[in-house]
Motif scaffolding. Structure first.
Motif, PDB file in Angstrom:
ATOM      1  N   ALA A 119     -29.173  28.215 -66.516  1.00 36.61           N
ATOM      2  CA  ALA A 119     -28.413  29.387 -66.968  1.00 36.61           C
ATOM      3  C   ALA A 119     -29.255  30.329 -67.828  1.00 36.61           C
ATOM      4  N   LYS A 120     -29.978  29.807 -68.789  1.00 36.01           N
ATOM      5  CA  LYS A 120     -30.758  30.654 -69.691  1.00 36.01           C
ATOM      6  C   LYS A 120     -31.796  31.455 -68.912  1.00 36.01           C
ATOM      7  N   TRP A 121     -32.491  30.787 -68.003  1.00 40.84           N
ATOM      8  CA  TRP A 121     -33.489  31.475 -67.182  1.00 40.84           C
ATOM      9  C   TRP A 121     -32.826  32.528 -66.301  1.00 40.84           C
ATOM     10  N   PHE A 122     -31.737  32.160 -65.636  1.00 44.49           N
ATOM     11  CA  PHE A 122     -31.054  33.074 -64.721  1.00 44.49           C
ATOM     12  C   PHE A 122     -30.608  34.335 -65.453  1.00 44.49           C
ATOM     13  N   LEU A 123     -30.031  34.167 -66.642  1.00 46.90           N
ATOM     14  CA  LEU A 123     -29.534  35.309 -67.407  1.00 46.90           C
ATOM     15  C   LEU A 123     -30.672  36.219 -67.871  1.00 46.90           C
ATOM     16  N   SER A 124     -31.861  35.660 -68.072  1.00 46.31           N
ATOM     17  CA  SER A 124     -32.991  36.490 -68.492  1.00 46.31           C
ATOM     18  C   SER A 124     -33.598  37.256 -67.317  1.00 46.31           C
ATOM     19  N   GLU A 125     -33.349  36.804 -66.096  1.00 44.35           N
ATOM     20  CA  GLU A 125     -33.952  37.414 -64.906  1.00 44.35           C
ATOM     21  C   GLU A 125     -33.017  38.344 -64.128  1.00 44.35           C
ATOM     22  N   HIS A 126     -31.708  38.249 -64.340  1.00 44.91           N
ATOM     23  CA  HIS A 126     -30.743  39.010 -63.546  1.00 44.91           C
ATOM     24  C   HIS A 126     -29.798  39.814 -64.431  1.00 44.91           C
ATOM     25  N   GLU A 127     -29.371  40.968 -63.908  1.00 44.51           N
ATOM     26  CA  GLU A 127     -28.387  41.786 -64.619  1.00 44.51           C
ATOM     27  C   GLU A 127     -26.992  41.312 -64.237  1.00 44.51           C
ATOM     28  N   ILE A 128     -26.185  41.053 -65.239  1.00 40.08           N
ATOM     29  CA  ILE A 128     -24.816  40.601 -65.019  1.00 40.08           C
ATOM     30  C   ILE A 128     -23.881  41.562 -65.752  1.00 40.08           C
ATOM     31  N   PHE A 129     -22.855  41.997 -65.040  1.00 35.13           N
ATOM     32  CA  PHE A 129     -21.867  42.893 -65.627  1.00 35.13           C
ATOM     33  C   PHE A 129     -20.519  42.190 -65.669  1.00 35.13           C
ATOM     34  N   ILE A 130     -19.906  42.194 -66.849  1.00 36.03           N
ATOM     35  CA  ILE A 130     -18.583  41.601 -67.029  1.00 36.03           C
ATOM     36  C   ILE A 130     -17.643  42.739 -67.397  1.00 36.03           C
ATOM     37  N   ASN A 131     -16.635  42.948 -66.552  1.00 37.71           N
ATOM     38  CA  ASN A 131     -15.683  44.053 -66.739  1.00 37.71           C
ATOM     39  C   ASN A 131     -16.404  45.383 -66.915  1.00 37.71           C
ATOM     40  N   GLY A 132     -17.496  45.573 -66.162  1.00 34.66           N
ATOM     41  CA  GLY A 132     -18.235  46.836 -66.176  1.00 34.66           C
ATOM     42  C   GLY A 132     -19.283  46.974 -67.260  1.00 34.66           C
ATOM     43  N   GLU A 133     -19.386  45.999 -68.162  1.00 35.43           N
ATOM     44  CA  GLU A 133     -20.370  46.067 -69.248  1.00 35.43           C
ATOM     45  C   GLU A 133     -21.413  44.979 -69.061  1.00 35.43           C
ATOM     46  N   GLN A 134     -22.684  45.347 -69.256  1.00 35.46           N
ATOM     47  CA  GLN A 134     -23.751  44.365 -69.112  1.00 35.46           C
ATOM     48  C   GLN A 134     -23.682  43.343 -70.238  1.00 35.46           C
ATOM     49  N   ASP A 135     -23.845  42.067 -69.878  1.00 35.97           N
ATOM     50  CA  ASP A 135     -23.803  40.992 -70.871  1.00 35.97           C
ATOM     51  C   ASP A 135     -24.661  39.839 -70.378  1.00 35.97           C
ATOM     52  N   GLN A 136     -25.567  39.384 -71.205  1.00 35.52           N
ATOM     53  CA  GLN A 136     -26.471  38.298 -70.835  1.00 35.52           C
ATOM     54  C   GLN A 136     -26.237  37.053 -71.699  1.00 35.52           C
ATOM     55  N   ARG A 137     -25.156  37.021 -72.471  1.00 37.21           N
ATOM     56  CA  ARG A 137     -24.924  35.888 -73.377  1.00 37.21           C
ATOM     57  C   ARG A 137     -24.364  34.690 -72.627  1.00 37.21           C
TER      58      ARG A 137
END
Length: 71
Positions: free
Chosen positions: A30-48
């Motif tokens: 998970a930590k690696w994936f979140l550092s390498e990919h952009e994730i948007f939750i309800n339209g806002e970027q969040d990597q936590r």
């Protein structure tokens, strides 16, 4: 049409969600994936990794698709 991910508890963390949605194979990725990919939750970027997702939240991951948390 977003893929529905069923939730049996009040919330799930973003790290747990990635594994449940078969985006990653193990929780340790998970930590690696979140550092390498952009994730948007309800339209806002969040990597936590610990971000709490609840029923109704929409998750977009470029290259992987759209997901919605359902009951």
């Amino acid at each position: 049409m977003p893929e529905k991910i069923k939730l049996d508890t009040e919330y799930i963390t973003l790290g747990q969600f990635l594994k449940l949605a078969d985006v990653i194979q193990t929780g340790g990725m998970a930590k690696w994936f979140l550092s390498e990919h952009e994730i948007f939750i309800n339209g806002e970027q969040d990597q936590r990794r610990g971000r709490k997702l609840r029923v109704g939240d929409k998750v977009q991951i470029a290259g992987f698709g759209e997901f919605v948390i359902s009951e």
